[in-house]
Design an enzyme around this catalytic site. Sequence first.
Site, PDB file in Angstrom:
ATOM      1  N   LEU A   1       0.837  -1.182  -0.070  1.00 23.70           N
ATOM      2  CA  LEU A   1      -0.125  -0.058   0.004  1.00 23.70           C
ATOM      3  C   LEU A   1       0.765   1.149   0.105  1.00 23.70           C
ATOM      4  O   LEU A   1       0.304   2.336  -0.378  1.00 23.70           O
ATOM      5  CB  LEU A   1      -1.035  -0.124   1.296  1.00 23.70           C
ATOM      6  CG  LEU A   1      -2.186  -1.135   1.335  1.00 23.70           C
ATOM      7  CD1 LEU A   1      -2.840  -0.955   2.543  1.00 23.70           C
ATOM      8  CD2 LEU A   1      -2.745  -0.901   0.091  1.00 23.70           C
TER       9      LEU A   1
ATOM     10  N   ASP B   1       0.973  15.324  12.261  1.00 23.53           N
ATOM     11  CA  ASP B   1       1.585  15.039  10.911  1.00 23.53           C
ATOM     12  C   ASP B   1       0.479  15.124   9.947  1.00 23.53           C
ATOM     13  O   ASP B   1       0.274  14.268   9.217  1.00 23.53           O
ATOM     14  CB  ASP B   1       2.379  13.813  10.897  1.00 23.53           C
ATOM     15  CG  ASP B   1       2.987  13.738   9.602  1.00 23.53           C
ATOM     16  OD1 ASP B   1       3.499  14.766   9.165  1.00 23.53           O
ATOM     17  OD2 ASP B   1       3.552  12.529   8.987  1.00 23.53           O
TER      18      ASP B   1
END
Length: 476
Positions: free
Chosen positions: A17, A132
Amino acid sequence: MLGVGESFADHLVEGVLGQGGMGTVYRARHPRLPRLVALKLLHRAVSQDEELRRRFIQEANVVARLEHPGIVGIYDRGTTDGHLWISMQYIAGIDAARLATGTTPPAHILRIITDTADALDYAHSRGVLHRDIKPANILLSEQDSGRGPRAVLTDFGIARLLDSDTKLTATGTFTATLAYASPEQLSGDPIDHRADQYSLACTLYALLAGRAPFAATNPGQVVAGHIAKPVPRISHHRPDLPAPLDDVISRAMAKQRQDRFDSCAEFAAAATAALHGRPSSRTAPTVLNSRTAPTRREHDQWNRPSPTLFDSQPTPTWETGGSVYPAPMSPVGDPPQPSGRTAGIAAIGTLILAVLTSVPVIFGILDLLTGRVKGRSYDATGETVVVALIFGAITLLFAGGAVALLSRRRFGRFVVIFGTALAALAAAGMIVQNLTDGGVLAVAVPTLLLAVTVLGSAISPSTGRWLAYRPTITDH
């Protein structure tokens, strides 16, 4: 890297992924249930670091308790073949970074921001910062009936494992994160929930404009933009967007955190109102998204009144982005202080080296005082003074470096590294030149082992994290 069809921790890998500075994420089959999962394997450099292992387990436990439809769920974690791994909810879809800027309706982008804001406010109410926020960390699930893709936030809590001392983040990833970092993060100041709001505003800007607000190839220019430059107006890149949206984004990206919105939901609500041409004002916090006052007054210099049940103004949660979670919002602090054990080993070992190097100084002074440096056919006064001065300087170097390191001064770490590296080289040279001299070896070998131990402790990432840690909230 694992290949398709391989098994890891009883999970059957079906594909990759994504990859990042911390590790690789695979699409895999759950070992016992008929479901797909996102299996994240951390690199060995992370998995073998004792401090990072402890923090990873601690934060995985914290994030696992977050139960929100807008946050990727955690199923399991463990260690296999020397790799830390975590099994997470698999979201079939794309991340927000892959959205087509020109063809995605602004209203859809605002719904993504609203979903993300609600997830962030929920996490903040549970004492968890993300740190983040960026388009790549917002996953868009496949379209549900009656509405567009649902935004789901990933990598919660993992971001704080990365700092300048771990050196685990690839350059490209580091630069990408800089594009969405708040001024207080870049300045090394304590942060709270409003840092995530700043990054969410940068994300909204990037999704609408197709570029980050302070985009540049030079990381220094990106940092300077966040810290000192005015927020660019989104209407310069998208003239079709209403001008009030500029003001909303500018406020959420204010350099001083106290000038931003009280919550991510309030920011999302103001942005939605600006997009649709509805008036927006700073309303009193509702019972659903109220915040307690900051523990430290310097976190917020505005003396705002506390919300009450009498002045609350409930609003529709979908149109305004208001949180549906009735937990109080308060500034979120950093995780517990990292262990200073490794730094302590380095400092104590350096003090032992200081004691060892002081021995020639003491004997030299005694020889000078007793006159043993002079004889009928020789005078070693000059040589003795030089040796005493050299070892005296080394002793002061070791002692000063150890004290500075214990005082959490970064330069102390560099002094210890420099001094012990020289000591290790000197001891190794003595060993090579005196392989048959038992007396010399009895001193040089232990000195070499001690210097190597101190050097390894000083350069350890654990020592760097301990030095870099600054608590957000001080208990009185």
